[in-house]
Design an enzyme around this catalytic site. Structure first.
Site, PDB file in Angstrom:
ATOM      1  N   ARG A  16      18.116  60.611 -43.135  1.00  0.00           N
ATOM      2  CA  ARG A  16      17.230  61.347 -44.045  1.00  0.00           C
ATOM      3  C   ARG A  16      16.111  62.096 -43.304  1.00  0.00           C
ATOM      4  O   ARG A  16      15.425  62.930 -43.880  1.00  0.00           O
ATOM      5  CB  ARG A  16      16.647  60.374 -45.082  1.00  0.00           C
ATOM      6  CG  ARG A  16      17.679  59.921 -46.098  1.00  0.00           C
ATOM      7  CD  ARG A  16      17.234  58.687 -46.869  1.00  0.00           C
ATOM      8  NE  ARG A  16      17.474  57.447 -46.131  1.00  0.00           N
ATOM      9  CZ  ARG A  16      17.187  56.233 -46.586  1.00  0.00           C
ATOM     10  NH1 ARG A  16      16.640  56.088 -47.762  1.00  0.00           N
ATOM     11  NH2 ARG A  16      17.440  55.160 -45.848  1.00  0.00           N
ATOM     12  N   GLN A  75      24.343  47.216 -31.682  1.00  0.00           N
ATOM     13  CA  GLN A  75      25.179  47.260 -32.874  1.00  0.00           C
ATOM     14  C   GLN A  75      25.953  48.574 -32.756  1.00  0.00           C
ATOM     15  O   GLN A  75      25.383  49.645 -32.937  1.00  0.00           O
ATOM     16  CB  GLN A  75      24.315  47.272 -34.152  1.00  0.00           C
ATOM     17  CG  GLN A  75      25.124  47.225 -35.421  1.00  0.00           C
ATOM     18  CD  GLN A  75      24.309  47.645 -36.654  1.00  0.00           C
ATOM     19  OE1 GLN A  75      23.281  48.307 -36.553  1.00  0.00           O
ATOM     20  NE2 GLN A  75      24.801  47.271 -37.830  1.00  0.00           N
ATOM     21  N   GLY A  80      25.393  48.437 -41.696  1.00  0.00           N
ATOM     22  CA  GLY A  80      24.414  47.918 -42.655  1.00  0.00           C
ATOM     23  C   GLY A  80      23.426  46.952 -42.015  1.00  0.00           C
ATOM     24  O   GLY A  80      23.658  46.445 -40.904  1.00  0.00           O
ATOM     25  N   THR A  81      22.330  46.688 -42.752  1.00  0.00           N
ATOM     26  CA  THR A  81      21.257  45.844 -42.192  1.00  0.00           C
ATOM     27  C   THR A  81      21.728  44.397 -41.965  1.00  0.00           C
ATOM     28  O   THR A  81      21.300  43.751 -40.999  1.00  0.00           O
ATOM     29  CB  THR A  81      20.021  45.857 -43.118  1.00  0.00           C
ATOM     30  OG1 THR A  81      20.469  45.664 -44.475  1.00  0.00           O
ATOM     31  CG2 THR A  81      19.287  47.174 -43.039  1.00  0.00           C
ATOM     32  N   GLY A 142      14.861  48.476 -52.588  1.00  0.00           N
ATOM     33  CA  GLY A 142      15.626  47.435 -53.280  1.00  0.00           C
ATOM     34  C   GLY A 142      14.720  46.735 -54.290  1.00  0.00           C
ATOM     35  O   GLY A 142      13.552  46.474 -54.002  1.00  0.00           O
ATOM     36  N   SER A 408     -20.863  86.348  -7.617  1.00  0.00           N
ATOM     37  CA  SER A 408     -19.887  86.688  -8.656  1.00  0.00           C
ATOM     38  C   SER A 408     -18.694  87.442  -8.093  1.00  0.00           C
ATOM     39  O   SER A 408     -18.796  88.106  -7.066  1.00  0.00           O
ATOM     40  CB  SER A 408     -20.554  87.547  -9.724  1.00  0.00           C
ATOM     41  OG  SER A 408     -21.571  86.804 -10.332  1.00  0.00           O
TER      42      SER A 408
HETATM   43  C1  UD1 Z   1      16.104  48.695 -46.739  1.00  0.00           C
HETATM   44  C2  UD1 Z   1      16.528  47.585 -47.705  1.00  0.00           C
HETATM   45  C3  UD1 Z   1      15.781  47.755 -49.024  1.00  0.00           C
HETATM   46  C4  UD1 Z   1      14.288  47.793 -48.786  1.00  0.00           C
HETATM   47  C5  UD1 Z   1      13.927  48.861 -47.758  1.00  0.00           C
HETATM   48  C6  UD1 Z   1      12.460  48.747 -47.376  1.00  0.00           C
HETATM   49  C7  UD1 Z   1      18.856  47.079 -47.126  1.00  0.00           C
HETATM   50  C8  UD1 Z   1      20.267  47.233 -47.520  1.00  0.00           C
HETATM   51  N1  UD1 Z   1      17.946  47.647 -47.938  1.00  0.00           N
HETATM   52  O1  UD1 Z   1      16.561  49.927 -47.261  1.00  0.00           O
HETATM   53  O2  UD1 Z   1      16.100  46.664 -49.903  1.00  0.00           O
HETATM   54  O3  UD1 Z   1      13.607  48.042 -50.002  1.00  0.00           O
HETATM   55  O4  UD1 Z   1      14.704  48.677 -46.547  1.00  0.00           O
HETATM   56  O5  UD1 Z   1      12.079  49.759 -46.474  1.00  0.00           O
HETATM   57  O6  UD1 Z   1      18.555  46.417 -46.165  1.00  0.00           O
HETATM   58  N2  UD1 Z   1      19.527  49.522 -39.524  1.00  0.00           N
HETATM   59  C9  UD1 Z   1      20.284  49.018 -38.495  1.00  0.00           C
HETATM   60  N3  UD1 Z   1      21.632  49.002 -38.607  1.00  0.00           N
HETATM   61  C10 UD1 Z   1      22.283  49.410 -39.715  1.00  0.00           C
HETATM   62  C11 UD1 Z   1      21.502  49.924 -40.788  1.00  0.00           C
HETATM   63  C12 UD1 Z   1      20.124  49.957 -40.671  1.00  0.00           C
HETATM   64  O7  UD1 Z   1      19.726  48.614 -37.469  1.00  0.00           O
HETATM   65  O8  UD1 Z   1      23.520  49.338 -39.741  1.00  0.00           O
HETATM   66  C13 UD1 Z   1      18.054  49.557 -39.388  1.00  0.00           C
HETATM   67  C14 UD1 Z   1      17.468  50.956 -39.465  1.00  0.00           C
HETATM   68  O9  UD1 Z   1      17.405  51.530 -38.172  1.00  0.00           O
HETATM   69  C15 UD1 Z   1      16.096  50.726 -40.059  1.00  0.00           C
HETATM   70  C16 UD1 Z   1      16.256  49.445 -40.873  1.00  0.00           C
HETATM   71  O10 UD1 Z   1      17.460  48.839 -40.437  1.00  0.00           O
HETATM   72  O11 UD1 Z   1      15.112  50.514 -39.081  1.00  0.00           O
HETATM   73  C17 UD1 Z   1      16.338  49.704 -42.374  1.00  0.00           C
HETATM   74  O12 UD1 Z   1      17.420  50.570 -42.640  1.00  0.00           O
HETATM   75  P1  UD1 Z   1      17.314  51.736 -43.704  1.00  0.00           P
HETATM   76  O13 UD1 Z   1      18.593  52.480 -43.717  1.00  0.00           O
HETATM   77  O14 UD1 Z   1      16.058  52.499 -43.528  1.00  0.00           O
HETATM   78  O15 UD1 Z   1      17.234  50.884 -45.061  1.00  0.00           O
HETATM   79  P2  UD1 Z   1      16.553  51.319 -46.421  1.00  0.00           P
HETATM   80  O16 UD1 Z   1      17.454  52.243 -47.132  1.00  0.00           O
HETATM   81  O17 UD1 Z   1      15.187  51.771 -46.178  1.00  0.00           O
HETATM   82 MG    MG Z   2      14.160  52.363 -44.445  1.00  0.00          MG
END
Ligand code: UD1
Ligand code: MG
Length: 468
Positions: A16, A75, A80-81, A142, A408
């Site tokens: 984004r 990773q 995903g987180t 979330g 100067s």
């Molecule tokens: C996430 C949360 C959401 C919360 C929000 C707060 C999840 C699914 N959702 O959403 O509930 O309200 O943060 O800011 O967790 N990252 C990785 N590997 C991945 C994906 C992400 O390391 O595969 C890292 C990103 O670099 C980032 C962090 O995790 O630093 C959060 O990821 P991001 O995609 O920003 O999650 P949000 O959509 O903000």
């Molecule tokens: Mg985020």
């Protein structure tokens, strides 16, 4: 803190942001976003382990934060987180304590809130403590779903939420304290059947609820400190909040800031009391400013040491330099790297100085270039003096000893030395050393032609008479 491991998630690209640079390396008040949660972890929390999960531009991130206290975990695919956290299992699978999970894109979080979160998690003997907040506009976050008895049941991501769930203003900050043992057991069960096809870390909340684990909630003292940065607009907003925090800190320490909103002070800068910052100043990097200084308006100072009672006037740029007490620089001056101005020196309008030492009480007040030079005490550099330091291939030094008077419009062709107390006549081009106390004159001798103008005018008159 004992029995604490910190995991910081930083593997995502940050789509984004629409950038070629990975999100966590975007600067926020002069430092990459990731340095904020990382410094806070290393300086205040001092956990047993600090793990950063990296993926996109992993090498650049590792280079930017090489520190033996940090372990980087890769990773490979950003699934995903939840998947990101599971990458730390080889390091934390047998860890007995709790894991504090932070996000690289939540830089405004404070040490106070994190310490409080970890302490509450322990005293309540929880398996999982969620850091939450309430937002007037919860878009993108979330949502926290409570059951009939008020217990937390789960977190629903915006994209998976029903329209009723989207109305909930209590949101997940993305920061959690989890017992490591439970964390990896739960992550093994997380599935990716959701709107984004990702392994969501917040799904461990629902698993904890089903397993009847103790879930605790801690609401962050302010929603701003837990804002996540996902877009450029949020980056700008976060920078504004951080800059205001820093300004408030310095005003409380006895600094006057006129028009605070226009002044930017990076967090690594220090300022002595009774210094006044005028509008549109930018103080960067490892800069220290003494007491009772007047800086600005419109001044940029980077990585420089400024003594007490110094005046840096309108439209001046100073980089990697040292300025001793009582000196005056500007208006419209440029100090490039490696300048050292001694006590009470004066650098005035349209004067550029580079890699030079300017002695005590020396003045270069107008229109000059001083580069690669050693200028002694009490020297007067006349308007339009240029040190010609570059021969097209190499840089050469100019030495101007104490008490010299440079007239100067003088060109000093380096390498050259002007001895102590010497005088250089205006308009000279000095190519040879000038002995101490000598006068050096290097200009064409002036000729005087008597009645030249009268003769010229007579000639012109005659020519015009003939034309008629
Ligand atoms: C996430 C949360 C959401 C919360 C929000 C707060 C999840 C699914 N959702 O959403 O509930 O309200 O943060 O800011 O967790 N990252 C990785 N590997 C991945 C994906 C992400 O390391 O595969 C890292 C990103 O670099 C980032 C962090 O995790 O630093 C959060 O990821 P991001 O995609 O920003 O999650 P949000 O959509 O903000
Ligand atoms: Mg985020």
């Amino acid at each position: 803190m004992d029995n604490l491991a910190v995991i910081i998630l930083a593997a995502g690209m940050g789509k984004r942001m629409r950038s070629d640079l990975v999100k966590v390396l975007h600067p926020l008040l002069g430092k990459p976003m990731l340095s904020y949660p990382l410094e806070l972890t290393l300086e205040h929390l001092q956990p047993e382990k600090t793990i950063v999960v990296v993926g996109h531009q992993a090498e650049q991130i590792q280079d930017a934060f090489s520190d033996p206290r940090i372990t980087f975990v890769r990773q490979k695919d950003q699934l995903g987180t939840g998947h990101a956290v599971s990458m730390t299992e080889p390091l934390l699978g047998n860890f007995k304590g709790c894991a504090l999970i932070l996000c690289g894109d939540i830089p405004l979080i404070t040490a106070h809130t994190l310490t409080e979160l970890a302490t509450r998690h322990r005293t309540k003997k929880a398996s999982l403590t969620l850091l939450t907040t309430h937002r007037e506009d919860p878009t993108g976050y979330g949502r926290i779903i409570h059951g009939a008895l008020g217990k937390v049941h789960k977190v629903v991501e915006e994209k998976d939420a029903s329209s009723k769930e989207r109305e909930i203003k209590e949101v997940n900050t993305g920061i959690y304290c989890v017992q490591a043992r439970f964390l990896f057991q739960a992550l093994a069960k997380v599935r990716s059947q959701n709107a984004q096809g990702e392994y969501y870390l917040p799904d461990i909340v629902e698993l904890a609820h089903h397993k009847k684990k103790r879930i605790n909630i801690f609401s962050a003292p302010s929603p701003t400190e837990v804002m996540g940065i996902n877009t450029r607009a949020e980056l700008a907003q976060a920078e504004g909040i951080l800059a205001e925090r820093v300004r408030q800190h310095w005003m409380a320490e006895g600094i006057t800031i006129q028009d605070p909103g226009s002044v930017f002070i990076e967090p690594s800068v220090s300022i002595g009391k009774d210094t006044v910052l005028y509008p549109n100043c930018y103080l960067r990097g490892e800069t220290s400013i003494g007491e009772g200084c007047r800086i600005g308006p419109q001044v940029e100072i980077s990585d420089s040491q400024i003594g007490n009672g110094v005046q840096i006037r309108f439209c001046t740029v100073i980089t990697e330099s040292t300025i001793e007490g009582g000196a005056i620089v500007g208006p419209f001056s440029h100090l490039r790297p490696h300048c050292h101005l001694e006590q009470g020196a004066k650098i005035g309008n349209f004067v550029e100085v580079k890699k030079s030492r300017i002695g005590q009480g020396t003045k270069a007040n107008h229109l000059s270039y001083i580069g690669d030079s050693e200028v002694g005490k009490g020297v007067n550099i006349g308007a339009g003096t240029i040190t010609c330091n570059y021969d097209g291939f190499h840089k050469h030094r100019t030495v101007i000893e104490d008490e010299v008077f440079v007239g100067s419009n003088t060109a000093l062709v380096a390498p050259v030395t002007v001895g102590r107390g010497a005088v250089v006549g205006a308009g000279a081009t000095i190519t040879k050393d000038v002995p101490p106390y000598a006068l050096a004159v290097g200009r064409a001798k002036q000729k005087g032609i008597k009645r030249w103008v009268t003769k010229r005018d007579r000639k012109r008159q005659k020519e015009s008479d003939e034309d008629v």
